[in-house]
Design an enzyme around this catalytic site. Structure first.
Site: not given
Ligand code: ZN
Length: 494
Positions: A153, A218, A229, A151
Protein backbone atom coordinates in the site's frame (compact mmCIF):
# COMPACT_ATOMS: atom_id res chain seq x y z
CA UNK A 1 10.11 26.60 12.05
CA UNK A 2 7.86 24.38 14.02
CA UNK A 3 4.31 25.36 14.61
CA UNK A 4 3.00 23.62 17.67
CA UNK A 5 -0.70 22.99 17.79
CA UNK A 6 -2.40 24.81 20.61
CA UNK A 7 -5.10 23.24 22.67
CA UNK A 8 -7.68 21.64 20.39
CA UNK A 9 -11.29 22.33 21.21
CA UNK A 10 -13.95 19.61 21.23
CA UNK A 11 -14.51 20.03 17.49
CA UNK A 12 -10.82 19.37 16.79
CA UNK A 13 -10.62 16.31 18.98
CA UNK A 14 -11.73 13.96 16.26
CA UNK A 15 -9.65 15.61 13.56
CA UNK A 16 -6.55 15.32 15.71
CA UNK A 17 -6.90 11.94 17.40
CA UNK A 18 -3.24 11.54 18.34
CA UNK A 19 -3.14 14.46 20.72
CA UNK A 20 -5.95 15.37 23.05
CA UNK A 21 -4.55 17.74 25.64
CA UNK A 22 -5.82 19.61 28.66
CA UNK A 23 -5.95 23.41 29.16
CA UNK A 24 -2.57 25.09 28.72
CA UNK A 25 -0.93 21.95 27.32
CA UNK A 26 0.62 21.62 23.89
CA UNK A 27 1.31 18.64 21.66
CA UNK A 28 5.03 18.83 22.32
CA UNK A 29 6.50 15.60 23.58
CA UNK A 30 9.88 15.64 25.32
CA UNK A 31 11.15 12.60 23.37
CA UNK A 32 10.40 14.06 19.93
CA UNK A 33 13.40 14.94 17.75
CA UNK A 34 12.31 18.36 16.45
CA UNK A 35 15.38 18.81 14.29
CA UNK A 36 14.84 15.49 12.56
CA UNK A 37 11.17 16.33 12.04
CA UNK A 38 12.16 19.62 10.42
CA UNK A 39 14.62 17.87 8.09
CA UNK A 40 12.05 15.27 7.09
CA UNK A 41 9.52 17.99 6.44
CA UNK A 42 11.94 19.81 4.13
CA UNK A 43 12.48 16.52 2.29
CA UNK A 44 8.74 15.91 1.97
CA UNK A 45 8.19 19.44 0.67
CA UNK A 46 11.03 19.17 -1.84
CA UNK A 47 9.87 15.83 -3.25
CA UNK A 48 6.16 16.71 -3.35
CA UNK A 49 7.06 20.11 -4.81
CA UNK A 50 8.53 18.44 -7.91
CA UNK A 51 5.12 16.90 -8.67
CA UNK A 52 2.96 19.78 -7.46
CA UNK A 53 4.16 22.20 -10.17
CA UNK A 54 3.41 19.89 -13.10
CA UNK A 55 -0.25 20.69 -13.72
CA UNK A 56 0.14 24.48 -13.55
CA UNK A 57 3.18 24.38 -15.80
CA UNK A 58 1.28 22.37 -18.40
CA UNK A 59 -1.70 24.73 -18.21
CA UNK A 60 0.64 27.64 -18.88
CA UNK A 61 2.15 25.81 -21.86
CA UNK A 62 -1.25 25.04 -23.22
CA UNK A 63 -2.12 28.75 -23.20
CA UNK A 64 0.60 29.73 -25.70
CA UNK A 65 0.94 26.53 -27.76
CA UNK A 66 -0.01 28.24 -31.03
CA UNK A 67 2.54 31.03 -30.84
CA UNK A 68 5.43 31.23 -33.23
CA UNK A 69 8.29 30.67 -30.74
CA UNK A 70 6.35 28.05 -28.77
CA UNK A 71 8.97 25.29 -28.60
CA UNK A 72 11.76 27.55 -27.32
CA UNK A 73 9.47 29.26 -24.82
CA UNK A 74 8.06 25.94 -23.64
CA UNK A 75 11.52 24.53 -23.01
CA UNK A 76 12.58 27.61 -21.07
CA UNK A 77 9.48 27.40 -18.93
CA UNK A 78 9.94 23.65 -18.36
CA UNK A 79 13.55 24.04 -17.27
CA UNK A 80 12.65 26.95 -15.05
CA UNK A 81 9.64 25.37 -13.33
CA UNK A 82 10.27 21.62 -13.61
CA UNK A 83 14.03 21.41 -13.86
CA UNK A 84 14.09 19.42 -17.12
CA UNK A 85 13.26 19.84 -20.80
CA UNK A 86 10.28 18.24 -22.54
CA UNK A 87 10.49 15.83 -25.52
CA UNK A 88 10.83 17.91 -28.69
CA UNK A 89 8.56 15.63 -30.73
CA UNK A 90 5.67 16.26 -28.33
CA UNK A 91 6.15 20.03 -28.67
CA UNK A 92 6.87 20.29 -32.42
CA UNK A 93 3.46 19.06 -33.54
CA UNK A 94 1.52 21.36 -31.25
CA UNK A 95 0.70 23.91 -33.97
CA UNK A 96 -0.98 21.21 -36.10
CA UNK A 97 -2.90 18.97 -33.76
CA UNK A 98 -2.59 20.71 -30.39
CA UNK A 99 -0.48 19.59 -27.49
CA UNK A 100 -0.87 15.99 -26.34
CA UNK A 101 -1.40 16.96 -22.72
CA UNK A 102 -1.91 13.37 -21.58
CA UNK A 103 1.45 12.28 -22.92
CA UNK A 104 3.15 15.40 -21.55
CA UNK A 105 1.58 14.94 -18.13
CA UNK A 106 2.75 11.32 -17.89
CA UNK A 107 6.19 12.29 -19.14
CA UNK A 108 6.47 14.95 -16.44
CA UNK A 109 5.40 12.49 -13.72
CA UNK A 110 8.07 9.99 -14.81
CA UNK A 111 10.76 12.65 -15.19
CA UNK A 112 9.97 14.20 -11.80
CA UNK A 113 10.19 10.79 -10.20
CA UNK A 114 13.52 10.22 -11.94
CA UNK A 115 14.67 13.58 -10.62
CA UNK A 116 13.80 12.43 -7.08
CA UNK A 117 15.71 9.17 -7.63
CA UNK A 118 18.78 10.94 -9.05
CA UNK A 119 18.83 13.46 -6.24
CA UNK A 120 18.01 10.99 -3.46
CA UNK A 121 21.51 11.15 -1.96
CA UNK A 122 21.56 14.91 -1.55
CA UNK A 123 17.81 15.20 -0.78
CA UNK A 124 18.09 12.63 2.02
CA UNK A 125 21.54 13.47 3.42
CA UNK A 126 20.23 15.78 6.14
CA UNK A 127 17.86 13.24 7.72
CA UNK A 128 19.89 10.09 7.06
CA UNK A 129 22.59 11.14 9.52
CA UNK A 130 20.11 11.80 12.30
CA UNK A 131 17.95 8.66 12.25
CA UNK A 132 17.15 7.05 15.60
CA UNK A 133 17.88 3.56 14.30
CA UNK A 134 21.00 3.13 12.17
CA UNK A 135 23.26 0.19 11.30
CA UNK A 136 25.37 0.71 14.44
CA UNK A 137 22.31 0.62 16.67
CA UNK A 138 20.98 -2.54 15.00
CA UNK A 139 24.38 -4.17 15.51
CA UNK A 140 24.29 -3.21 19.19
CA UNK A 141 20.92 -5.01 19.42
CA UNK A 142 22.51 -8.13 17.91
CA UNK A 143 21.27 -7.91 14.30
CA UNK A 144 23.40 -8.08 11.17
CA UNK A 145 20.36 -7.82 8.88
CA UNK A 146 16.84 -6.45 9.16
CA UNK A 147 14.54 -7.60 6.38
CA UNK A 148 11.23 -5.73 6.34
CA UNK A 149 8.12 -6.68 4.38
CA UNK A 150 5.37 -4.07 4.61
CA UNK A 151 2.14 -4.16 2.68
CA UNK A 152 2.60 -2.68 -0.80
CA UNK A 153 0.00 0.00 0.00
CA UNK A 154 1.32 3.45 -0.99
CA UNK A 155 0.55 4.75 2.49
CA UNK A 156 3.46 2.67 3.82
CA UNK A 157 6.07 3.99 1.37
CA UNK A 158 7.48 6.36 3.99
CA UNK A 159 7.80 3.50 6.47
CA UNK A 160 11.56 3.45 6.93
CA UNK A 161 12.54 7.09 7.51
CA UNK A 162 9.20 8.49 8.65
CA UNK A 163 7.28 5.86 10.58
CA UNK A 164 10.20 3.80 11.93
CA UNK A 165 12.91 6.51 11.84
CA UNK A 166 15.29 3.92 10.47
CA UNK A 167 18.21 4.86 8.23
CA UNK A 168 18.27 3.05 4.87
CA UNK A 169 21.56 1.13 4.68
CA UNK A 170 23.06 -2.12 3.47
CA UNK A 171 21.86 -4.12 6.47
CA UNK A 172 18.24 -3.07 6.03
CA UNK A 173 16.10 -4.24 3.12
CA UNK A 174 12.48 -3.45 2.33
CA UNK A 175 10.38 -5.58 -0.01
CA UNK A 176 6.67 -4.82 -0.16
CA UNK A 177 3.91 -7.32 -0.87
CA UNK A 178 0.14 -6.88 -1.04
CA UNK A 179 -1.13 -7.55 2.48
CA UNK A 180 2.50 -8.04 3.71
CA UNK A 181 2.15 -11.58 2.32
CA UNK A 182 5.82 -12.03 1.59
CA UNK A 183 7.24 -14.93 -0.38
CA UNK A 184 8.47 -17.53 2.16
CA UNK A 185 10.77 -19.36 -0.28
CA UNK A 186 12.24 -16.09 -1.54
CA UNK A 187 12.82 -14.92 2.01
CA UNK A 188 14.43 -18.21 3.03
CA UNK A 189 16.81 -17.71 0.09
CA UNK A 190 17.54 -14.12 1.19
CA UNK A 191 18.24 -15.43 4.70
CA UNK A 192 20.68 -18.05 3.37
CA UNK A 193 22.42 -15.43 1.30
CA UNK A 194 22.95 -13.10 4.24
CA UNK A 195 23.98 -15.90 6.60
CA UNK A 196 26.51 -17.07 4.03
CA UNK A 197 27.82 -13.50 3.82
CA UNK A 198 28.13 -13.44 7.61
CA UNK A 199 29.90 -16.82 7.82
CA UNK A 200 32.37 -15.87 5.09
CA UNK A 201 33.03 -12.52 6.73
CA UNK A 202 31.56 -10.50 3.85
CA UNK A 203 29.35 -8.69 6.38
CA UNK A 204 29.86 -7.96 10.07
CA UNK A 205 28.09 -10.08 12.66
CA UNK A 206 30.64 -12.62 13.85
CA UNK A 207 29.28 -15.74 15.52
CA UNK A 208 26.48 -14.19 17.46
CA UNK A 209 24.54 -11.67 15.39
CA UNK A 210 21.16 -12.70 14.08
CA UNK A 211 18.82 -12.02 11.17
CA UNK A 212 15.58 -10.17 11.94
CA UNK A 213 12.50 -10.49 9.76
CA UNK A 214 9.82 -7.84 10.23
CA UNK A 215 6.31 -7.96 8.75
CA UNK A 216 4.29 -4.73 8.74
CA UNK A 217 0.50 -4.73 8.40
CA UNK A 218 -1.70 -1.66 8.52
CA UNK A 219 -5.13 -0.45 9.53
CA UNK A 220 -7.16 2.76 9.67
CA UNK A 221 -8.70 3.73 13.00
CA UNK A 222 -11.01 6.38 11.54
CA UNK A 223 -12.44 4.25 8.72
CA UNK A 224 -11.60 0.65 9.62
CA UNK A 225 -14.04 -0.98 7.21
CA UNK A 226 -12.91 0.89 4.08
CA UNK A 227 -9.42 2.32 4.52
CA UNK A 228 -7.69 -0.68 6.11
CA UNK A 229 -5.67 -3.16 4.10
CA UNK A 230 -7.39 -3.73 0.74
CA UNK A 231 -5.54 -7.03 0.28
CA UNK A 232 -7.39 -8.36 3.33
CA UNK A 233 -10.72 -6.69 2.61
CA UNK A 234 -10.06 -4.10 5.37
CA UNK A 235 -10.38 -6.93 7.89
CA UNK A 236 -7.83 -5.99 10.56
CA UNK A 237 -7.64 -9.30 12.35
CA UNK A 238 -7.14 -11.08 9.04
CA UNK A 239 -4.29 -8.66 8.22
CA UNK A 240 -2.62 -9.44 11.56
CA UNK A 241 -3.14 -13.22 11.39
CA UNK A 242 -1.95 -13.45 7.79
CA UNK A 243 1.28 -11.51 8.39
CA UNK A 244 1.96 -13.51 11.55
CA UNK A 245 1.24 -16.73 9.64
CA UNK A 246 3.93 -15.87 7.11
CA UNK A 247 6.47 -15.07 9.86
CA UNK A 248 5.81 -18.42 11.52
CA UNK A 249 6.09 -20.24 8.19
CA UNK A 250 9.46 -18.64 7.54
CA UNK A 251 10.74 -19.65 10.97
CA UNK A 252 9.48 -23.21 10.47
CA UNK A 253 10.97 -23.39 6.97
CA UNK A 254 14.45 -22.49 8.24
CA UNK A 255 14.24 -24.53 11.45
CA UNK A 256 13.09 -27.60 9.53
CA UNK A 257 15.82 -27.20 6.93
CA UNK A 258 18.83 -26.14 9.01
CA UNK A 259 17.99 -27.48 12.47
CA UNK A 260 16.04 -26.09 15.38
CA UNK A 261 17.35 -22.73 16.52
CA UNK A 262 18.53 -21.65 13.06
CA UNK A 263 15.39 -19.60 12.41
CA UNK A 264 15.67 -15.80 12.30
CA UNK A 265 14.05 -13.67 14.97
CA UNK A 266 10.77 -12.12 13.89
CA UNK A 267 8.85 -8.99 14.74
CA UNK A 268 5.31 -7.98 13.82
CA UNK A 269 4.40 -4.31 13.53
CA UNK A 270 1.09 -2.62 12.71
CA UNK A 271 0.72 0.92 11.37
CA UNK A 272 -2.36 3.08 11.78
CA UNK A 273 -2.10 4.85 8.43
CA UNK A 274 -4.33 7.73 9.57
CA UNK A 275 -1.77 8.99 12.07
CA UNK A 276 1.34 6.81 11.44
CA UNK A 277 1.31 5.41 15.00
CA UNK A 278 2.80 1.91 15.27
CA UNK A 279 1.86 -1.15 17.29
CA UNK A 280 4.81 -3.35 18.16
CA UNK A 281 3.90 -6.95 18.96
CA UNK A 282 6.23 -8.17 21.68
CA UNK A 283 8.01 -11.50 21.15
CA UNK A 284 8.30 -13.74 24.22
CA UNK A 285 11.41 -15.60 25.44
CA UNK A 286 10.94 -18.16 22.66
CA UNK A 287 10.57 -15.46 20.00
CA UNK A 288 6.85 -16.24 19.63
CA UNK A 289 4.67 -13.31 18.57
CA UNK A 290 1.04 -12.95 19.55
CA UNK A 291 -1.68 -10.80 17.91
CA UNK A 292 -2.89 -9.60 21.33
CA UNK A 293 0.42 -8.75 23.03
CA UNK A 294 1.55 -5.36 21.78
CA UNK A 295 2.29 -1.79 22.77
CA UNK A 296 0.70 1.05 20.81
CA UNK A 297 2.91 4.14 20.34
CA UNK A 298 -0.22 6.32 20.16
CA UNK A 299 -1.08 5.20 23.70
CA UNK A 300 2.51 5.86 24.76
CA UNK A 301 2.31 9.36 23.29
CA UNK A 302 -0.88 10.16 25.19
CA UNK A 303 0.33 8.60 28.45
CA UNK A 304 3.70 10.38 28.49
CA UNK A 305 2.90 13.79 27.01
CA UNK A 306 4.02 16.49 29.44
CA UNK A 307 6.62 14.30 31.18
CA UNK A 308 10.32 15.10 30.94
CA UNK A 309 12.34 12.75 28.77
CA UNK A 310 13.70 10.57 31.60
CA UNK A 311 10.24 10.08 33.10
CA UNK A 312 8.70 9.41 29.67
CA UNK A 313 11.36 6.78 28.88
CA UNK A 314 10.83 5.07 32.22
CA UNK A 315 7.08 5.09 31.67
CA UNK A 316 7.50 3.59 28.19
CA UNK A 317 9.72 0.81 29.58
CA UNK A 318 7.06 0.16 32.20
CA UNK A 319 4.32 -0.08 29.56
CA UNK A 320 6.39 -2.62 27.60
CA UNK A 321 7.14 -4.65 30.74
CA UNK A 322 3.45 -4.66 31.70
CA UNK A 323 2.40 -5.79 28.22
CA UNK A 324 4.92 -8.64 28.46
CA UNK A 325 3.36 -9.85 31.69
CA UNK A 326 -0.17 -9.75 30.29
CA UNK A 327 -2.24 -12.89 30.74
CA UNK A 328 -5.20 -14.40 28.91
CA UNK A 329 -5.00 -14.31 25.12
CA UNK A 330 -1.97 -12.00 25.23
CA UNK A 331 0.06 -14.31 27.47
CA UNK A 332 3.57 -15.30 26.38
CA UNK A 333 6.32 -17.45 27.88
CA UNK A 334 8.85 -15.17 29.52
CA UNK A 335 10.52 -11.95 28.44
CA UNK A 336 12.04 -11.08 25.10
CA UNK A 337 15.78 -11.05 24.49
CA UNK A 338 17.59 -7.93 25.76
CA UNK A 339 18.68 -6.86 22.25
CA UNK A 340 15.11 -7.18 21.01
CA UNK A 341 13.91 -5.10 23.98
CA UNK A 342 16.42 -2.36 23.12
CA UNK A 343 15.12 -2.31 19.55
CA UNK A 344 11.44 -2.37 20.53
CA UNK A 345 11.90 0.48 23.03
CA UNK A 346 13.82 2.55 20.48
CA UNK A 347 11.19 1.92 17.78
CA UNK A 348 8.33 3.00 20.03
CA UNK A 349 10.23 6.09 21.17
CA UNK A 350 11.24 7.01 17.61
CA UNK A 351 7.65 6.68 16.42
CA UNK A 352 6.60 9.41 18.90
CA UNK A 353 8.44 11.84 16.62
CA UNK A 354 6.40 10.66 13.64
CA UNK A 355 3.14 10.95 15.59
CA UNK A 356 4.02 14.56 16.36
CA UNK A 357 5.16 15.09 12.76
CA UNK A 358 1.66 14.20 11.60
CA UNK A 359 0.22 16.51 14.27
CA UNK A 360 2.48 19.40 13.21
CA UNK A 361 2.41 19.05 9.46
CA UNK A 362 -0.77 17.13 8.66
CA UNK A 363 -3.14 18.44 11.35
CA UNK A 364 -2.98 15.23 13.38
CA UNK A 365 -4.40 13.04 10.66
CA UNK A 366 -3.62 12.84 6.95
CA UNK A 367 -6.12 14.91 4.97
CA UNK A 368 -6.23 12.16 2.37
CA UNK A 369 -6.51 8.95 4.34
CA UNK A 370 -6.93 6.89 1.18
CA UNK A 371 -5.21 6.83 -2.20
CA UNK A 372 -3.39 9.83 -3.60
CA UNK A 373 -0.60 8.30 -5.68
CA UNK A 374 1.14 9.91 -8.67
CA UNK A 375 1.57 6.77 -10.79
CA UNK A 376 1.49 2.98 -10.83
CA UNK A 377 4.75 1.11 -10.42
CA UNK A 378 4.44 -2.36 -11.94
CA UNK A 379 7.04 -5.10 -11.62
CA UNK A 380 9.54 -4.57 -8.82
CA UNK A 381 9.30 -1.56 -6.52
CA UNK A 382 12.09 0.97 -6.15
CA UNK A 383 13.19 2.07 -2.68
CA UNK A 384 15.00 5.24 -3.64
CA UNK A 385 12.23 7.69 -2.81
CA UNK A 386 10.78 7.16 0.63
CA UNK A 387 7.54 9.05 0.99
CA UNK A 388 3.92 8.20 1.67
CA UNK A 389 1.66 7.65 -1.35
CA UNK A 390 4.27 8.30 -4.03
CA UNK A 391 3.01 5.48 -6.24
CA UNK A 392 0.64 2.53 -6.30
CA UNK A 393 2.64 -0.64 -6.49
CA UNK A 394 1.62 -3.79 -8.35
CA UNK A 395 4.18 -6.50 -7.67
CA UNK A 396 4.34 -8.75 -10.67
CA UNK A 397 6.64 -11.11 -12.48
CA UNK A 398 4.05 -11.67 -15.19
CA UNK A 399 0.84 -9.75 -15.76
CA UNK A 400 -1.19 -12.96 -15.44
CA UNK A 401 -0.23 -13.54 -11.83
CA UNK A 402 -0.24 -9.86 -10.88
CA UNK A 403 -3.47 -9.11 -12.73
CA UNK A 404 -5.57 -8.57 -9.61
CA UNK A 405 -3.16 -5.96 -8.19
CA UNK A 406 -2.94 -4.25 -11.57
CA UNK A 407 -6.74 -4.13 -11.92
CA UNK A 408 -7.00 -2.49 -8.50
CA UNK A 409 -4.39 0.06 -9.58
CA UNK A 410 -6.27 0.89 -12.77
CA UNK A 411 -9.47 1.25 -10.77
CA UNK A 412 -7.81 3.68 -8.35
CA UNK A 413 -6.39 5.74 -11.21
CA UNK A 414 -9.71 5.79 -12.99
CA UNK A 415 -10.80 7.95 -10.05
CA UNK A 416 -7.55 9.88 -9.67
CA UNK A 417 -6.67 10.56 -13.33
CA UNK A 418 -9.00 9.25 -16.05
CA UNK A 419 -11.97 11.01 -14.49
CA UNK A 420 -10.09 14.26 -15.08
CA UNK A 421 -9.12 13.35 -18.65
CA UNK A 422 -5.55 12.43 -17.70
CA UNK A 423 -3.80 9.19 -18.61
CA UNK A 424 -2.61 6.57 -16.12
CA UNK A 425 1.18 6.69 -15.91
CA UNK A 426 2.62 3.20 -15.40
CA UNK A 427 6.28 2.77 -14.59
CA UNK A 428 7.34 -0.76 -15.49
CA UNK A 429 10.44 -1.35 -13.38
CA UNK A 430 12.74 -4.32 -12.80
CA UNK A 431 16.06 -4.82 -11.04
CA UNK A 432 19.09 -6.61 -12.38
CA UNK A 433 22.50 -7.37 -10.93
CA UNK A 434 25.41 -6.02 -12.96
CA UNK A 435 27.66 -8.79 -11.62
CA UNK A 436 25.57 -11.29 -13.55
CA UNK A 437 26.39 -11.36 -17.29
CA UNK A 438 23.37 -10.58 -19.46
CA UNK A 439 21.16 -9.64 -16.50
CA UNK A 440 20.42 -6.11 -17.72
CA UNK A 441 19.32 -7.33 -21.14
CA UNK A 442 17.04 -9.90 -19.51
CA UNK A 443 15.54 -7.19 -17.27
CA UNK A 444 14.84 -5.06 -20.36
CA UNK A 445 13.16 -8.01 -22.10
CA UNK A 446 11.03 -8.52 -18.99
CA UNK A 447 10.03 -4.84 -19.01
CA UNK A 448 8.97 -5.08 -22.65
CA UNK A 449 6.98 -8.24 -22.07
CA UNK A 450 5.16 -6.76 -19.08
CA UNK A 451 4.51 -3.47 -20.86
CA UNK A 452 3.00 -5.28 -23.84
CA UNK A 453 0.86 -7.43 -21.55
CA UNK A 454 -0.44 -4.38 -19.65
CA UNK A 455 -1.38 -2.65 -22.91
CA UNK A 456 -3.13 -5.83 -24.04
CA UNK A 457 -5.04 -6.14 -20.77
CA UNK A 458 -6.51 -2.62 -21.02
CA UNK A 459 -6.93 -2.20 -24.80
CA UNK A 460 -9.56 0.56 -24.58
CA UNK A 461 -7.40 2.73 -22.35
CA UNK A 462 -4.37 2.07 -24.50
CA UNK A 463 -6.22 2.92 -27.73
CA UNK A 464 -7.43 6.24 -26.30
CA UNK A 465 -3.98 7.26 -25.07
CA UNK A 466 -5.15 6.87 -21.48
CA UNK A 467 -2.38 4.46 -20.56
CA UNK A 468 1.24 5.59 -20.70
CA UNK A 469 3.93 3.04 -19.87
CA UNK A 470 7.54 3.95 -19.20
CA UNK A 471 10.07 1.16 -18.78
CA UNK A 472 13.00 1.44 -16.38
CA UNK A 473 15.69 -0.78 -14.85
CA UNK A 474 17.92 -0.44 -11.76
CA UNK A 475 21.14 -2.17 -10.85
CA UNK A 476 20.90 -3.85 -7.43
CA UNK A 477 24.55 -3.23 -6.70
CA UNK A 478 25.75 -0.46 -8.97
CA UNK A 479 24.95 3.13 -9.68
CA UNK A 480 22.33 2.77 -12.43
CA UNK A 481 19.05 3.71 -10.77
CA UNK A 482 15.71 3.76 -12.49
CA UNK A 483 17.27 4.23 -15.92
CA UNK A 484 14.59 4.75 -18.58
CA UNK A 485 14.48 2.22 -21.40
CA UNK A 486 12.79 3.06 -24.70
CA UNK A 487 11.07 0.70 -27.10
CA UNK A 488 13.37 1.37 -30.01
CA UNK A 489 16.46 0.26 -28.11
CA UNK A 490 17.71 -3.06 -29.49
CA UNK A 491 18.10 -5.77 -26.86
CA UNK A 492 21.31 -7.72 -26.92
CA UNK A 493 19.23 -10.82 -26.24
CA UNK A 494 17.44 -10.65 -29.59
ZN1 ZN B 1 -2.42 -3.35 2.69
Amino acid sequence: MRTAQALPGPADTLANPACVVGPGQRCEHALVDQTLNQRLYEYEERVRGRFAVIVDTLKTLSAFQHEIDFVARAQRLAVDRLGFTLPEDLLNEAWVSGLDMRALHSYCIFRSFKECVDRAESDQAAWRERMAIDAGFLESCGYHTVDISPCADGRLQGLLPFVLRMAPNDSVSVKAYAGAMFDVEGDAADWMHRELDRLTGAIAGGDTANYLKVAVYHFSTSNPCHQGCAAHGSNDSKAVESALGRLNELRAAIDNTFGRGAAPEVLLIGVDTDVDAIRVHLPDANGEVNPYRYVDAGEVYKATLGMDSAAARAHLAGMVARAERADGWAEGEGSMREGMRRLVLRMLEANLSQIEYVIQHHAGRYAVIGHDEEFICAGEATNFVQLRNKYYYAHLDTVEEGAADMDVGIKIFTGLNIKHGLAVPVLVHFHYCSRVPGARERAVVRCKRVKAAIQARYPHLHAQGLLNCQMAVSDRRGSERCAFVEDDVEDAGH
